[in-house]
Design an enzyme around this catalytic site. Structure first.
Site, short mmCIF file in Angstrom:
data_model
loop_
_atom_site.label_atom_id
_atom_site.label_comp_id
_atom_site.label_asym_id
_atom_site.label_seq_id
_atom_site.Cartn_x
_atom_site.Cartn_y
_atom_site.Cartn_z
N THR B 72 64.68 112.93 47.16
CA THR B 72 65.73 113.94 47.31
C THR B 72 65.68 114.56 48.70
OG1 THR B 72 65.63 114.42 44.95
CG2 THR B 72 66.63 116.10 46.37
N SER B 199 60.67 106.92 47.76
CA SER B 199 60.01 107.87 46.88
C SER B 199 58.83 107.19 46.21
CB SER B 199 60.99 108.38 45.82
OG SER B 199 60.34 109.27 44.95
N THR B 237 52.40 122.12 55.70
CA THR B 237 51.15 121.36 55.59
C THR B 237 51.35 120.16 54.67
OG1 THR B 237 49.85 123.32 56.00
CG2 THR B 237 48.71 121.49 54.93
N CYS B 325 77.31 113.42 25.91
CA CYS B 325 76.52 114.25 25.00
C CYS B 325 75.05 114.30 25.39
CB CYS B 325 76.63 113.72 23.57
SG CYS B 325 78.32 113.57 22.99
C1 PLP Z 1 68.41 106.39 43.88
C2 PLP Z 1 67.58 107.63 43.85
N1 PLP Z 1 67.57 108.46 44.90
C3 PLP Z 1 66.82 109.58 44.91
C4 PLP Z 1 66.03 109.94 43.84
C5 PLP Z 1 65.25 111.21 43.91
O1 PLP Z 1 63.92 110.96 44.22
P1 PLP Z 1 62.82 112.10 43.99
O2 PLP Z 1 62.71 112.24 42.50
O3 PLP Z 1 61.58 111.57 44.61
O4 PLP Z 1 63.30 113.34 44.65
C6 PLP Z 1 66.01 109.09 42.72
C7 PLP Z 1 65.19 109.41 41.53
O5 PLP Z 1 65.50 110.23 40.70
C8 PLP Z 1 66.80 107.92 42.72
O6 PLP Z 1 66.83 107.10 41.66
S1 FES Z 2 77.24 116.97 22.51
FE1 FES Z 2 78.87 115.57 22.24
S2 FES Z 2 78.87 115.34 20.06
FE2 FES Z 2 77.31 116.82 20.37
#
Ligand code: PLP
Ligand code: FES
Lengths: 142, 389
Positions: B72, B199, B237, B325
């Site tokens: 991220t 990552s 750090t 959901c």
């Molecule tokens: C394609 C992609 N980019 C970025 C991330 C984020 O990585 P991280 O969890 O190390 O921040 C993920 C994982 O959730 C991912 O699948």
């Molecule tokens: S959250 Fe979509 S049916 Fe319950």
């Protein structure tokens, strides 16, 4: 997100599943866009909910809510059954996660629709019911 | 009960060798790599070794690797860092509709702050068309970012081809390779990228550590300011145990890639074959061939994804779903939406991502379990009339 044991029990072993071929009240709510479809079948005799069954397409909470709603109204008078609220369904399930409350609203609405469907076919006056449109719009965003 | 973890795209367990090295390191080597004394020098030696290993894995030089807190943050630094550093050249940036939220939400943030944003569509398999990239580039464009492979549907993008186009226009090219690293070859020169996000926790390394590859010559504006660590790009750090674990995971992942990807792909192919053959009204999402070797993504008609995930969990099987959901927002996955899937099919989405611990027996167990679950859920689905006995 965690479901209560009650929810999981009703999800895995839903009560009153199925259809009633000679139902005299049917209520269907939801739509495929927001994800939940619930259909409740009633067999009403002498103002009593003699039998009730459901079909549901939805999440665990929707399935458990349908199951619990049918249990709560089975054997009750129509007047009693009409007082069913989504809160009562959720409480009977030992609570639902906040984001899943709207699934219990669906159960409430399906029951009300089915009762009014029966009343129409029995030549009775419709009971007034306000749908929780607000809740659906709020959580599903459409 | 048998436990089968099929959610390796979400995260992976630590490789035992990574864990062992991290434990030793945390016990013995606590120094701050910025310190001049022996404690600091010792820690620095470890982090530099790790940097070399990560660099080796992607064909980069160690001084082109900048450690971050994860994928991220690498995405954020790449995008915001480029957009801000090149603001004088223009304010237009391009990405695809199916990126990870780490990219999409960063684009939203920049859009709110005066940047112009283009989101490229994908075809029904989730593929970006390189010609569309070429068509979207303007003279104000400063950055194009297209993920190497998608985390939900596994579709692998033609990054090398897109990279060639982007470079011809003198635009910076970034790719998120979080899901491809150690699964398919990731080489910065072959891909033609200027920036690449990585990552550790997706490759059997620890969580909270990742890296951004920055090709020599590309200047980025930092987004975290302070002590000037990571050659002033990422102050703070260093997460030294994380870095050391990442290095080890990169080394093992590179060493085992060919063999392990082949093994996992064999299992995955069997899973797809059996599910499609033995359960009616199931479709495969994503590209039939250009997909990650460990990814299967199905749509199971007439049942809802969360109820599938819950049921499989009760059988000890861990998977995920992109259904409305099962998401916190109650919106279906933006990736499945971008494919143009009908709503009914998004609702029944099921992602299974395989990894090291999975065996042939796991796949048989999962298929049998899924068969029973789908039959049960369809038995009371008001939509399932067509497939009920
Ligand atoms: C394609 C992609 N980019 C970025 C991330 C984020 O990585 P991280 O969890 O190390 O921040 C993920 C994982 O959730 C991912 O699948
Ligand atoms: S959250 Fe979509 S049916 Fe319950």
């Amino acid at each position: 997100m965690m479901y209560s044991e009650k929810v999981m029990d009703h999800f895995m072993h839903p009560r009153n599943v199925g259809e009633i071929p000679d139902a005299n009240g049917i209520g269907e709510v939801g739509n495929p866009v927001c994800g939940d479809i619930m259909k409740i079948y009633l067999k009403v005799e002498e103002n009593i909910v003699k039998d009730v069954k459901f079909n549901t397409f939805g999440c665990g909470s929707a399935i458990a809510s349908s199951s619990m709603a049918t249990e709560l109204i089975k054997g009750r008078t129509l007047e009693d059954a009409w007082t069913l609220t989504n809160k009562a369904v959720a409480e009977a399930l030992d609570g639902l996660p906040p984001i899943k409350m709207h699934c219990s609203v669906l159960a409430e609405e399906a029951v009300h629709k089915a009762i009014n469907d029966y009343r129409v076919s029995a030549g009775l006056q419709l009971w007034d019911y306000k749908e929780h449109d607000d809740i659906h719009a709020q959580v599903h965003g459409n | 009960m048998r436990k089968v973890y099929l959610d390796h795209a979400a995260t992976t367990p630590l490789h035992p060798e990574v864990l062992a090295l991290m434990c030793d390191f945390m016990r013995d080597t606590f120094g701050n790599p910025s310190s001049v004394h022996s404690f600091g020098r010792e820690a620095k030696k470890f982090t530099q070794e790790a940097r070399q290993k990560v660099a080796d894995l992607i064909g980069a030089a160690p001084e082109e690797i900048y450690f971050t807190s994860g994928g991220t943050e690498a995405d954020n630094i790449a995008i915001i860092g480029t957009a801000m550093a090149r603001r004088k050249n223009g304010n237009h940036i391009i990405t695809s509709a199916i990126e990870h939220h780490a990219v999409l939400d960063t684009f939203k943030y920049l859009a709110k702050n005066g940047f112009e944003v283009t989101l490229l569509p994908v075809d029904k398999y989730g593929m970006v068309d390189p010609d569309e990239v070429a068509g979207a580039i303007r003279k104000e464009t400063t950055l194009v970012t297209i993920m190497h492979a998608n985390n939900e549907i596994g579709t692998i993008q033609p990054i090398a081809e897109i990279g060639r186009i982007v470079r011809e226009h003198g635009v910076v090219f970034h790719s998120d390779a979080v899901q491809t690293l150690t699964k398919i070859p990731v080489n910065v020169d072959d891909l033609g990228v200027g920036l690449l996000s990585l990552s550790a926790h997706k490759i059997y390394g620890p969580k909270g550590i990742g890296a951004l590859y920055v090709r020599k010559g590309i200047r980025l504006q930092p987004i975290i300011h302070g002590g000037g660590q990571e050659r002033k790009l990422r102050s703070g750090t260093e997460n030294t145990p994380g870095i050391v674990g990442f290095g080890k995971a990169a080394e093992i992942g590179g060493r085992d890639m060919e063999q392990e990807s082949k093994r996992v792909q064999g299992l995955r192919d069997k899973l797809i074959r059996r599910v499609l053959a033995e359960i009616p009204s199931v479709t495969l999402n994503g590209h039939p061939e250009q997909r990650l070797p460990n990814n299967a993504n199905f749509s199971v008609a007439y049942v809802e994804g969360e109820s599938l995930v819950l049921s499989l969990d009760l059988d000890g099987i861990a998977v995920s779903s992109g259904s409305a959901c099962s998401s916190g927002s109650l919106q279906p996955s933006h990736v499945l939406t971008a494919l143009g899937l009908p709503h009914e099919m998004m609702h029944g989405s099921l992602r299974m991502t395989l990894g090291r611990a999975n065996s042939e027996e796991d796949i048989d167990y999962v298929v049998e379990s899924l068969k029973g679950i789908v039959t049960r859920l369809r038995s009371f689905s008001p939509l399932a009339q067509p497939v009920r006995a």
